[in-house]
Design a protein around this motif. Structure first.
Motif, PDB file in Angstrom:
ATOM      1  N   TRP A 158     -14.073  -2.329 -45.986  1.00 55.67           N
ATOM      2  CA  TRP A 158     -14.568  -3.431 -45.165  1.00 55.67           C
ATOM      3  C   TRP A 158     -15.836  -4.039 -45.750  1.00 55.67           C
ATOM      4  CZ3 TRP A 158     -19.081  -4.546 -42.687  1.00 55.67           C
ATOM      5  CH2 TRP A 158     -19.058  -5.676 -41.872  1.00 55.67           C
ATOM      6  N   GLU A 167     -12.438  -1.170 -37.121  1.00 50.16           N
ATOM      7  CA  GLU A 167     -12.645  -1.100 -38.569  1.00 50.16           C
ATOM      8  C   GLU A 167     -13.159   0.263 -39.007  1.00 50.16           C
ATOM      9  OE1 GLU A 167     -11.955  -3.059 -41.216  1.00 50.16           O
ATOM     10  OE2 GLU A 167     -10.880  -4.184 -39.710  1.00 50.16           O
ATOM     11  N   ILE A 202     -15.467   2.038 -40.679  1.00 49.65           N
ATOM     12  CA  ILE A 202     -16.748   1.912 -41.365  1.00 49.65           C
ATOM     13  C   ILE A 202     -17.563   3.190 -41.276  1.00 49.65           C
ATOM     14  CG2 ILE A 202     -16.867  -0.570 -41.043  1.00 49.65           C
ATOM     15  CD1 ILE A 202     -18.840  -0.091 -38.781  1.00 49.65           C
ATOM     16  N   ALA A 209     -13.166 -10.053 -43.159  1.00 51.83           N
ATOM     17  CA  ALA A 209     -13.122  -8.754 -43.842  1.00 51.83           C
ATOM     18  C   ALA A 209     -12.429  -7.683 -43.002  1.00 51.83           C
ATOM     19  CB  ALA A 209     -14.534  -8.301 -44.196  1.00 51.83           C
ATOM     20  N   SER A 210     -12.157  -7.964 -41.754  1.00 51.59           N
ATOM     21  CA  SER A 210     -11.554  -6.987 -40.832  1.00 51.59           C
ATOM     22  C   SER A 210     -10.044  -6.925 -41.041  1.00 51.59           C
ATOM     23  CB  SER A 210     -11.892  -7.359 -39.386  1.00 51.59           C
ATOM     24  OG  SER A 210     -13.268  -7.322 -39.186  1.00 51.59           O
ATOM     25  N   THR A 266     -13.318   4.882 -37.335  1.00 54.93           N
ATOM     26  CA  THR A 266     -13.693   3.546 -36.866  1.00 54.93           C
ATOM     27  C   THR A 266     -14.942   3.625 -36.013  1.00 54.93           C
ATOM     28  OG1 THR A 266     -12.413   3.641 -34.825  1.00 54.93           O
ATOM     29  CG2 THR A 266     -11.255   2.856 -36.808  1.00 54.93           C
TER      30      THR A 266
END
Length: 184
Positions: free
Chosen positions: A9, A168, A170, A92-93, A176
């Motif tokens: 991401w 996402e 990250i 970007a997701s 997530t």
């Protein structure tokens, strides 16, 4: 066998952010002029005549200056940087399907624009009130400069987390944000 390359991401965010910088720079003055004229119209329609006197672009002049025929009111305005940041986060997701990303992008842009109009209005009203009481000084102006500058960076992140960020990966070990917040 299908082999999909997964881009982290953050890498996608940096790529989209760099790409969106170009249109952001090109539309900055026009966008700020539009925001400033909308604010001047709102205040004038509400019975407080005001005009947009100046649109500043570039450090340290990222500001809108208003004239209400008694005071010059300078408000920090770093838009459309916030919109470009939010768009880069949404694009970007990649774990979210494209239609959902586009819906979130449109809804989030609307939220950010309305939020900016509300905060700039609050800033102007606060400065007008302080000026009417003889209290408008460096402290008030510095406080609002910091608030509006922070809003530019925190607003897009908050709206992205609200709309898309919980799905996402990250976090540590690919978890997530939603899983980290839930303690999983």
């Amino acid at each position: 066998m299908s082999s999909k390359i997964r881009i982290p991401w953050f890498v996608g965010f940096i790529g989209w952010g760099l790409l969106l910088t170009i249109p952001c720079v090109l539309v900055t003055r026009g966008y700020r002029s539009m925001i400033g004229n909308v604010l001047a119209w709102i205040f004038t329609s509400a019975g407080h005549p005001m005009r947009l006197a100046e649109v500043g672009v570039g450090i340290p002049n990222d500001a809108l200056v208003f004239d209400d025929y008694r005071y010059w009111i300078r408000t920090t305005c770093q838009s459309p940087v916030d919109l470009a940041l939010f768009a880069a986060m949404c694009l970007a997701s990649i774990r979210v399907p494209l239609p959902a990303r586009l819906r979130s992008l449109l809804a989030g842009m609307g939220l950010l624009v309305v939020g900016e109009l509300v905060m700039l209005s609050w800033c102007i009203v606060s400065m007008l009130r302080a000026g009417a009481h003889g209290e408008l000084g460096f402290g008030t102006i510095l406080t609002w400069t910091r608030i509006m500058g922070t809003l530019t960076w925190v607003g897009p992140l908050a709206v992205w987390v609200l709309l898309l960020g919980r799905s996402e990966p990250i976090g540590i070990q690919g978890r997530t944000l939603g899983e980290l917040m839930a303690g999983r």
